[in-house]
Write an enzyme that holds these catalytic residues in place. Structure first.
Site, PDB file in Angstrom:
ATOM      1  N   MET A 147      -5.951 -11.339  13.493  1.00 20.56           N
ATOM      2  CA  MET A 147      -6.504 -12.384  12.617  1.00 20.56           C
ATOM      3  C   MET A 147      -5.387 -12.880  11.710  1.00 20.56           C
ATOM      4  SD  MET A 147     -10.102 -12.185  12.582  1.00 20.56           S
ATOM      5  CE  MET A 147     -11.137 -11.149  13.603  1.00 20.56           C
ATOM      6  N   VAL A 148      -5.603 -14.044  11.137  1.00 21.62           N
ATOM      7  CA  VAL A 148      -4.731 -14.487  10.053  1.00 21.62           C
ATOM      8  C   VAL A 148      -5.492 -14.216   8.761  1.00 21.62           C
ATOM      9  CG1 VAL A 148      -3.588 -16.462   9.003  1.00 21.62           C
ATOM     10  CG2 VAL A 148      -3.600 -16.185  11.486  1.00 21.62           C
ATOM     11  N   ALA A 176      -4.628  -5.545  15.380  1.00 24.20           N
ATOM     12  CA  ALA A 176      -3.216  -5.834  15.108  1.00 24.20           C
ATOM     13  C   ALA A 176      -2.687  -4.926  13.999  1.00 24.20           C
ATOM     14  CB  ALA A 176      -3.064  -7.297  14.705  1.00 24.20           C
ATOM     15  N   GLY A 224     -11.959   7.327   2.115  1.00 21.34           N
ATOM     16  CA  GLY A 224     -11.245   6.566   1.082  1.00 21.34           C
ATOM     17  C   GLY A 224     -10.359   7.487   0.255  1.00 21.34           C
ATOM     18  N   ASP A 230      -7.123   0.803   8.514  1.00 28.07           N
ATOM     19  CA  ASP A 230      -6.259   0.535   9.681  1.00 28.07           C
ATOM     20  C   ASP A 230      -4.929   1.289   9.564  1.00 28.07           C
ATOM     21  OD1 ASP A 230      -8.228  -1.226  10.580  1.00 28.07           O
ATOM     22  OD2 ASP A 230      -7.336  -2.907   9.503  1.00 28.07           O
ATOM     23  N   SER A 247      -0.251   2.794   1.411  1.00 24.17           N
ATOM     24  CA  SER A 247      -0.484   1.366   1.693  1.00 24.17           C
ATOM     25  C   SER A 247      -1.267   0.673   0.579  1.00 24.17           C
ATOM     26  CB  SER A 247      -1.202   1.190   3.039  1.00 24.17           C
ATOM     27  OG  SER A 247      -2.594   1.415   2.899  1.00 24.17           O
TER      28      SER A 247
HETATM   29  O1  RIB Z   1      -9.326  -4.000   8.076  1.00 24.14           O
HETATM   30  C1  RIB Z   1      -8.743  -5.081   7.431  1.00 24.14           C
HETATM   31  C2  RIB Z   1      -8.777  -6.279   8.320  1.00 24.14           C
HETATM   32  O2  RIB Z   1     -10.123  -6.663   8.511  1.00 24.14           O
HETATM   33  C3  RIB Z   1      -8.094  -7.506   7.776  1.00 24.14           C
HETATM   34  O3  RIB Z   1      -6.764  -7.580   8.149  1.00 24.14           O
HETATM   35  C4  RIB Z   1      -8.938  -8.639   8.331  1.00 24.14           C
HETATM   36  O4  RIB Z   1      -8.236  -9.448   9.204  1.00 24.14           O
HETATM   37  C5  RIB Z   1     -10.142  -7.981   8.992  1.00 24.14           C
HETATM   38  O5  RIB Z   1      -9.985  -7.889  10.348  1.00 24.14           O
END
Ligand code: RIB
Length: 306
Positions: free
Chosen positions: A11-12, A42, A223, A253, A283
């Site tokens: 995604m952007v 990504a 978390g 992520d 992060s």
């Molecule tokens: O987990 C965070 C991500 O969730 C963001 O980068 C956004 O693009 C959504 O996919």
């Protein structure tokens, strides 16, 4: 070196730093904005690659100005993009994100090209996927593609990990039972298990039911409280790290990217979780999604300072 395949989204990220959400009909000034590369698939691929993993990405970009940038971003981190295809006439995935002063985020996603990743794309990449030791999935692509990928991995004896995000109810029990790893957060675990998850103890109980139904390893991210494990290796908790958070976007992520990099190197789950808890804590100290993920050197410095 073992190779990891991430079959998932890009995604952007349109990240707006806000003082508060505007009310309906209200226009409000916000203090900051950043455009960045994101998407759960990504992000996980980039975090793993930044830490030195060899990553193959299977994904779809749109027919717009974001596509080249996304491809270049993957390539900058050495990610294999042979199976990141463009979809004509469709937008790339985008995610408007709002980050509050207390570092928490609200995210909207527009799947765009990600919704076009199909089982046929997995077939097209099959020969290269069979060379991988781990396939990593999330839920920002169509569910039938996720299920097809799980079946593919199962059939070929490739370890398969699902991060069930964004949360979705009603996932197929047959496919869940074919997973080696399920890595949900507490709200995702609640939806999947159908149980109330309001404490680490409740998370542990809910994770046990999933393991009883066939998943080999369930890792729940908690978390700032770290993570917990229930599965073939028993049950244990990895405590969180105390840091000052500025932006928690993409922290889950970061955990998965670091976990897969470590686990695919030596198969040690607890150590991979300890590293992943630290990496995700690191992060949240920086702004942005992928921009907040440290590389190997920066992560080593963070670990020394802790
Ligand atoms: O987990 C965070 C991500 O969730 C963001 O980068 C956004 O693009 C959504 O996919």
């Amino acid at each position: 070196m073992s190779k990891i395949a991430v079959i998932g989204s890009n995604m952007v990220d349109l990240i707006t730093y806000i003082d508060r959400m505007p009310a309906q009909g209200e226009t409000l000034e916000a203090p900051g904005f950043a455009l960045g590369c994101g998407g759960k698939g990504a992000n996980q691929a980039v975090a793993a690659a930044k830490l030195g993993a060899q990553v193959l990405m299977v994904s779809k970009v749109g027919d717009d100005m974001f596509a080249d940038n996304t491809l270049a971003n993957f390539q900058r981190f050495g990610i294999d993009t042979r199976y990141v295809q463009r979809v004509p006439g469709v937008s790339s995935g985008v995610a408007p994100i709002f980050v509050s002063p207390d570092s928490h985020n609200s995210i909207l996603i527009v799947k765009g090209a990600n919704a076009h990743l199909s089982p046929a794309d997995i077939d097209a990449a099959a020969a290269d996927l069979r060379e991988c030791t781990l396939i990593v999935l999330q839920l920002e692509i169509n569910l039938d593609t996720v299920y097809y990928a799980i079946e593919f991995a199962h059939r070929h004896g490739i370890a398969v990990l699902l991060n069930p995000a964004p949360a979705l109810a009603g996932l197929s029990g047959t496919h869940l039972a074919q997973l080696d790893f399920l890595i949900p957060n507490e709200s995702e675990l609640a939806l999947i298990s159908g149980q109330v998850v309001d404490s680490p103890e409740a998370a542990q109980r809910a994770a046990r039911t999933l393991v009883a139904n066939g998943i080999r390893h369930v890792i729940v991210t908690l978390g700032e409280h770290g993570a917990l494990y229930v599965g073939e290796e028993g049950e244990f908790r990895v405590p969180g790290r105390k840091v000052v958070a500025r932006d928690t976007t993409g922290a889950g992520d970061a955990f998965i990217g670091c976990f897969i990099q470590h686990w695919s190197r030596d198969g040690a789950i607890r150590q991979a979780m300890e590293q992943a808890v630290a990496y995700s804590a690191c992060s949240v100290m920086a702004l942005g999604t992928q921009t907040s993920y440290p590389d190997r050197q920066a992560f080593a410095r963070f670990q020394q300072q802790q």
